[in-house]
Enzyme design. Structure first.
Site, PDB file in Angstrom:
ATOM      1  N   TYR A  39       0.824  -1.217   0.000  1.00  0.00           N
ATOM      2  CA  TYR A  39       0.000   0.000   0.000  1.00  0.00           C
ATOM      3  C   TYR A  39       0.862   1.273   0.000  1.00  0.00           C
ATOM      4  CZ  TYR A  39      -3.917  -3.067   1.400  1.00  0.00           C
ATOM      5  OH  TYR A  39      -4.861  -4.061   1.487  1.00  0.00           O
ATOM      6  N   HIS A  97       0.079 -11.667   2.069  1.00  0.00           N
ATOM      7  CA  HIS A  97      -0.923 -10.858   1.361  1.00  0.00           C
ATOM      8  C   HIS A  97      -1.642 -11.666   0.277  1.00  0.00           C
ATOM      9  CE1 HIS A  97      -1.846  -6.451   0.175  1.00  0.00           C
ATOM     10  NE2 HIS A  97      -2.889  -7.216  -0.015  1.00  0.00           N
TER      11      HIS A  97
HETATM   12  N1  LIG Z   1      -6.044  -8.605   1.605  1.00  0.00           N
HETATM   13  C1  LIG Z   1      -6.301  -8.050   0.433  1.00  0.00           C
HETATM   14  O1  LIG Z   1      -5.852  -8.510  -0.631  1.00  0.00           O
HETATM   15  C2  LIG Z   1      -7.159  -6.822   0.379  1.00  0.00           C
HETATM   16  C3  LIG Z   1      -7.730  -6.420  -0.843  1.00  0.00           C
HETATM   17  C4  LIG Z   1      -8.553  -5.301  -0.850  1.00  0.00           C
HETATM   18  C5  LIG Z   1      -8.796  -4.619   0.318  1.00  0.00           C
HETATM   19  N2  LIG Z   1      -8.212  -5.024   1.505  1.00  0.00           N
HETATM   20  C6  LIG Z   1      -8.425  -4.266   2.761  1.00  0.00           C
HETATM   21  O2  LIG Z   1      -9.814  -4.095   2.957  1.00  0.00           O
HETATM   22  C7  LIG Z   1     -10.086  -2.711   3.129  1.00  0.00           C
HETATM   23  C8  LIG Z   1     -11.497  -2.401   2.642  1.00  0.00           C
HETATM   24  O3  LIG Z   1     -11.580  -2.510   1.249  1.00  0.00           O
HETATM   25  P1  LIG Z   1     -11.779  -1.239   0.310  1.00  0.00           P
HETATM   26  O4  LIG Z   1     -11.264  -0.054   1.017  1.00  0.00           O
HETATM   27  O5  LIG Z   1     -11.179  -1.567  -0.998  1.00  0.00           O
HETATM   28  O6  LIG Z   1     -13.317  -1.225   0.051  1.00  0.00           O
HETATM   29  P2  LIG Z   1     -14.625  -1.047   0.981  1.00  0.00           P
HETATM   30  O7  LIG Z   1     -14.260  -0.802   2.396  1.00  0.00           O
HETATM   31  O8  LIG Z   1     -15.565  -2.126   0.607  1.00  0.00           O
HETATM   32  O9  LIG Z   1     -15.218   0.274   0.354  1.00  0.00           O
HETATM   33  C9  LIG Z   1     -14.579   1.505   0.452  1.00  0.00           C
HETATM   34  C10 LIG Z   1     -15.348   2.449  -0.445  1.00  0.00           C
HETATM   35  O10 LIG Z   1     -16.643   2.616   0.091  1.00  0.00           O
HETATM   36  C11 LIG Z   1     -16.882   4.002   0.349  1.00  0.00           C
HETATM   37  N3  LIG Z   1     -17.582   4.084   1.639  1.00  0.00           N
HETATM   38  C12 LIG Z   1     -17.127   3.689   2.844  1.00  0.00           C
HETATM   39  N4  LIG Z   1     -18.057   3.908   3.795  1.00  0.00           N
HETATM   40  C13 LIG Z   1     -19.117   4.457   3.156  1.00  0.00           C
HETATM   41  C14 LIG Z   1     -20.370   4.918   3.601  1.00  0.00           C
HETATM   42  N5  LIG Z   1     -20.723   4.828   4.875  1.00  0.00           N
HETATM   43  N6  LIG Z   1     -21.227   5.456   2.682  1.00  0.00           N
HETATM   44  C15 LIG Z   1     -20.868   5.525   1.381  1.00  0.00           C
HETATM   45  N7  LIG Z   1     -19.676   5.114   0.903  1.00  0.00           N
HETATM   46  C16 LIG Z   1     -18.812   4.579   1.788  1.00  0.00           C
HETATM   47  C17 LIG Z   1     -15.542   4.665   0.381  1.00  0.00           C
HETATM   48  O11 LIG Z   1     -15.646   5.973  -0.133  1.00  0.00           O
HETATM   49  P3  LIG Z   1     -15.359   7.282   0.765  1.00  0.00           P
HETATM   50  O12 LIG Z   1     -13.870   7.333   0.935  1.00  0.00           O
HETATM   51  O13 LIG Z   1     -15.891   8.354  -0.100  1.00  0.00           O
HETATM   52  O14 LIG Z   1     -16.083   7.122   2.068  1.00  0.00           O
HETATM   53  C18 LIG Z   1     -14.711   3.794  -0.557  1.00  0.00           C
HETATM   54  O15 LIG Z   1     -14.888   4.237  -1.878  1.00  0.00           O
HETATM   55  C19 LIG Z   1      -8.963  -2.038   2.341  1.00  0.00           C
HETATM   56  O16 LIG Z   1      -8.843  -0.673   2.656  1.00  0.00           O
HETATM   57  C20 LIG Z   1      -7.793  -2.878   2.738  1.00  0.00           C
HETATM   58  O17 LIG Z   1      -7.304  -2.507   4.005  1.00  0.00           O
HETATM   59  C21 LIG Z   1      -7.427  -6.118   1.537  1.00  0.00           C
END
Ligand SMILES: NC(=O)c1ccc[n+]([C@@H]2O[C@H](COP(=O)([O-])OP(=O)(O)OC[C@H]3O[C@@H](n4cnc5c(N)ncnc54)[C@H](OP(=O)(O)O)[C@@H]3O)[C@@H](O)[C@H]2O)c1
Length: 268
Positions: A39, A97
């Site tokens: 990241y 990861h």
């Molecule tokens: N292990 C892996 O391979 C892997 C892969 C992907 C992700 N991850 C981890 O999982 C975490 C979560 O995944 P993600 O960040 O990709 O996606 P997510 O949490 O499913 O979604 C984040 C998105 O949703 C929006 N959002 C969040 N809360 C909201 C709300 N209450 N109302 C409306 N929109 C909202 C955010 O926009 P705003 O910023 O505008 O709120 C952002 O665009 C990552 O940050 C990472 O730490 C791990």
């Protein structure tokens, strides 16, 4: 179980954006933060933690070892580098990861290196991410399920991953759901919207509460303080059996994260 039920994701967030997100989250009461070597924000996460004034021991930090660093030597050296970036002596959880592409480094080698890192005090717990049933079995064979704190996988109302979660449950491996909001997509869902209305909650809270009710940890990310605040309130929302059944029916095996050259042969 030690992996906190609720934490903050930081994927894609860099520089001032990640600093603001982590500081806002800690101020609002978040106490777990998910980062990764790839990241390229560990230094900023560390800086935000320091500036927040929240004691290090009150925060659960997860990082993830990138696929270039899977050999025994590199697991240890890259984890030390992560600790230096994060300005801390230890992380709480270190995950593989992604499985090593083409099995270039065996699951056993990396898991044993992580176990060594745990014994050295570099990480309190170890685990895996994006692991299929076969890969989880290999990890168990290497170090035993008691040393695998979690398998962090993509899991949302649209990708419920039941084969993997059933197997993990039967073998004592905790699941962390990443992208529980399907990167915002499930927030438009009509069924989730209806359930949200019923509870005077938001669709994001419903999705997060659903995953936690199934026993999974969640790590939603947001760049907006209001969203961070509202998402955390998901820990207070209790869905009923009818809500849970309605969300279970939303399964459509819709995977978002499927990087070529990295993704294993998924179970479903
Ligand atoms: N292990 C892996 O391979 C892997 C892969 C992907 C992700 N991850 C981890 O999982 C975490 C979560 O995944 P993600 O960040 O990709 O996606 P997510 O949490 O499913 O979604 C984040 C998105 O949703 C929006 N959002 C969040 N809360 C909201 C709300 N209450 N109302 C409306 N929109 C909202 C955010 O926009 P705003 O910023 O505008 O709120 C952002 O665009 C990552 O940050 C990472 O730490 C791990």
């Amino acid at each position: 179980m030690s992996v906190p039920a609720f934490g903050l994701g930081t994927f894609r967030l860099k520089n001032d954006v990640v600093i603001a997100s982590v500081k806002n989250a800690l101020e609002l009461g978040y106490r777990a933060i998910d980062t990764a070597q790839i990241y390229e924000n560990e230094a900023e996460v560390g800086q935000a933690i320091k500036e927040s004034g929240v004691a290090r021991e009150d925060i659960y930090i997860t990082t993830k070892i990138w696929t270039d660093n899977m050999s025994r030597e590199k697991v240890i050296s890259s984890l030390k580098e992560s600790l230096s970036q994060l300005s801390t002596d230890y992380v709480d959880l270190t995950l593989i990861h992604w499985p090593s592409p083409n099995n270039a480094v065996s699951v056993a080698e990396t898991m044993n290196a992580l176990l060594e890192a745990k014994k050295m005090g570099l990480t309190r717990e170890i685990g895996v991410s994006n692991f299929t049933i076969d890969l989880m079995q290999q990890a168990i064979d290497a170090v035993g399920a008691e040393h695998i704190a979690t398998n962090q996988i993509e899991l949302s109302p649209y990708l419920q991953n039941r084969d993997v979660t059933d197997w993990a449950k039967a073998h004592g491996i905790h699941i962390t759901s990443y992208m529980t909001l399907a990167y915002g997509k499930v927030l438009q869902d009509e069924v989730i919207g209806r359930i949200a209305k019923k509870h005077q909650a938001t669709p994001a809270q419903v999705s997060l509460s659903w995953a936690m009710a199934l026993g999974y940890s969640v790590i939603p990310s947001s760049t907006k303080r209001d969203n961070l605040k509202n998402n955390l309130k998901a820990t207070e929302l209790k869905l009923d059996a009818e809500d849970m059944a309605a969300i279970a029916a939303l399964e459509r095996n819709e995977r978002i994260v499927n990087p070529e050259g990295l993704a294993p042969q998924w179970d479903n």
